[in-house]
Design a protein around this motif. Structure first.
Motif: not given
Length: 308
Positions: A211-212, A214-215, A218-219
């Motif tokens: 999850p981190a 993925w973030a 995106v960033a």
């Protein structure tokens, strides 16, 4: 002739400086994803895939709202430009996982030097002594950063050098695309083709991000989209020769982010090599500006005899 590209140099410089913070941020995200900080390290091809996918989503959303007028694109130039751009970005992202951000950033600043050299056979441009001198100075800086001694040589720095060379090829296509199509259309097509290329290339090495991660992906894409938007707005408000030196602030922010995020401080070799490269690049930008002004047609003023 009154045009937007010379109306506001101060605003142009501000846009470029903001763009450098975003560009350095993309390199920080790439380094974070290429290490095990947020989970098992992602392959550079997967990092560049995230960059293109999420940048495309951001830019296409803007295009859907703004509904720009599109013109028939030059697909051959777009495919060439994006292919080299994707390869250069992938190599750059691979390099930052192993060497300091400041080193990788400084080496990739060689791309206009390589672009100048490649313009001779590919565009038929003539290069004088000043340009060759500036290129030689920048290449000496790159050799310093490569640390070519058995005890300190960084093989991963060759990845950044290869990225600079390939991005130099990309510049040839960018020059050919300049003034042919609207900037937003160029960005949209560039990121769409890049996303397709990256989606195919990533298949053999794909792994499920945490999850981190993925973030962070995106960033990475959003930062790149913001950087491109700021850069285009900066270039639209002043001459390229004026705004080019401000892009070197990327090196400062990259070094700052590397120190804050990974505790890596630039050493004397990094500072020396980066200074030499930036000196060569600055001289090249200055010389390009002088050549462009000399080549520009003279526009009669209102009080000149020929203006009557």
């Amino acid at each position: 002739m009154s045009t937007a590209n010379t109306d506001n140099p101060a605003l142009a410089a501000s846009f470029i400086l903001v763009a450098t913070t975003f560009i350095a941020g993309t390199m920080l995200m790439a380094k974070t994803l290429g290490t095990d900080l947020l989970g098992p390290a992602l392959h550079p091809l997967q990092v560049s895939h995230g960059r293109f996918v999420f940048a495309f989503l951001a830019i296409s959303s803007v295009a859907a709202v703004m509904r720009p007028r599109l013109t028939p694109p030059s697909w051959r130039l777009h495919i060439g430009r994006t292919s080299f751009g994707w390869a250069g970005v992938s190599l750059m992202f691979a390099s930052v996982a192993f060497i300091p951000l400041a080193d990788a950033t400084a080496i990739t600043f060689l791309n206009p030097v390589f672009g100048m050299m490649l313009a001779i056979p590919l565009l038929g441009e003539k290069v004088g002594r000043w340009r060759w001198g500036a290129a030689a100075v920048a290449l000496i800086g790159a050799m310093v950063l490569l640390r070519p001694t058995p005890a300190s040589f960084q093989p991963a720095a060759l990845l950044a050098l290869a990225a600079a060379m390939i991005m130099g090829l990309e510049l040839i296509f960018i020059k050919k695309l300049a003034n042919r199509e609207p900037p937003l259309q160029v960005l949209l097509i560039n990121n769409a083709i890049g996303m397709l290329i990256a989606s195919v290339a990533v298949l053999p090495v794909w792994q499920m991000p945490s999850p981190a991660q993925w973030a962070a992906l995106v960033a990475l894409g959003l930062l790149m989209a913001c950087a491109q938007a700021c850069f285009i707005n900066g270039m639209a408000r002043a001459d390229a020769s004026f705004v080019a030196p401000f892009s070197y602030a990327t090196l400062i922010f990259a070094a700052l982010y590397d120190f804050l995020g990974f505790g890596v401080a630039p050493d004397a070799v990094t500072i020396l090599g980066a200074t030499i490269i930036l000196t060569g690049a600055a001289v090249l930008a200055w010389r390009e500006g002088r050549q462009r002004r000399r080549a520009a047609p003279v526009t009669p003023s209102d009080d000149s005899p020929s203006a009557a």
